[in-house]
Design a protein around this motif. Structure first.
Motif, PDB file in Angstrom:
ATOM      1  N   SER A  14       0.902  -1.106   0.087  1.00 43.13           N
ATOM      2  CA  SER A  14      -0.040  -0.050  -0.086  1.00 43.13           C
ATOM      3  C   SER A  14       0.977   1.345  -0.151  1.00 43.13           C
ATOM      4  N   ALA A  61      -2.211   6.656   2.779  1.00 44.69           N
ATOM      5  CA  ALA A  61      -3.055   5.739   2.184  1.00 44.69           C
ATOM      6  C   ALA A  61      -3.622   6.213   0.713  1.00 44.69           C
ATOM      7  N   TYR A  63      -6.905  -1.804  -4.923  1.00 46.25           N
ATOM      8  CA  TYR A  63      -7.829  -1.072  -4.131  1.00 46.25           C
ATOM      9  C   TYR A  63      -7.574   0.516  -4.024  1.00 46.25           C
ATOM     10  N   GLU A  73      -8.099   3.393  -1.773  1.00 43.48           N
ATOM     11  CA  GLU A  73      -8.004   3.579  -0.360  1.00 43.48           C
ATOM     12  C   GLU A  73      -8.111   4.712   0.203  1.00 43.48           C
TER      13      GLU A  73
END
Length: 147
Positions: free
Chosen positions: A37, A41, A67, A69
């Protein structure tokens, strides 16, 4: 006589089971996984492979997951990176424009080629075509960034 028949049946069944267990080459081609990640974020990504082991010449099945985020109005991307003996190959970026809290999956494979020694992903946050932030993770556990 009955005890001999039972013993013979147990011995035969044991030999059959031993013959059906996976040998070393089958056990080595297991699943491999990596995820990363960006910080703070923004983008999160992962890759899981199936049927590949280090040094193999192809990856029959892999899935990348991406994703978004962060509610930052940026889009996120993910790409596969493969390490051969003396070079890296960067595959094309896959996009997620759907916004914060969403994810996408990208199934794929790597066809026959040179010996593949490591597989990784890069997850990134983009503004248009400008990469703002990214992370790299290899299934070997390394975070070395070849780009």
């Amino acid at each position: 006589m009955k005890n001999r028949a039972k013993l013979g049946l147990v011995t035969t069944a044991s030999a059959l089971l031993i013959g059906l267990t996976a040998g070393p080459s089958q056990a080595a081609a297991a699943q491999a996984y990596a995820s990363c990640s960006t910080s703070p974020a923004g983008a999160g990504g992962s890759v899981s492979t199936s049927g590949w082991s280090s040094g193999g010449r192809s990856i029959p099945s892999l899935t990348m997951k991406l994703y978004d985020e962060a509610p930052d109005k940026h889009h996120v991307r993910i790409r596969l990176v493969v390490q051969y003996a003396d070079t890296h190959k960067y595959f094309g970026w896959h996009h997620n424009y759907d916004g914060y809290g969403t994810h996408k999956e990208f199934p794929s494979y790597v066809a026959q080629g040179g010996n593949i020694f490591d597989v990784g992903i890069q997850a990134a946050v983009f503004e248009g075509d400008k990469r703002i932030d990214h992370c790299t993770k290899w299934v070997s556990g390394s975070t070395k960034d070849p780009s």
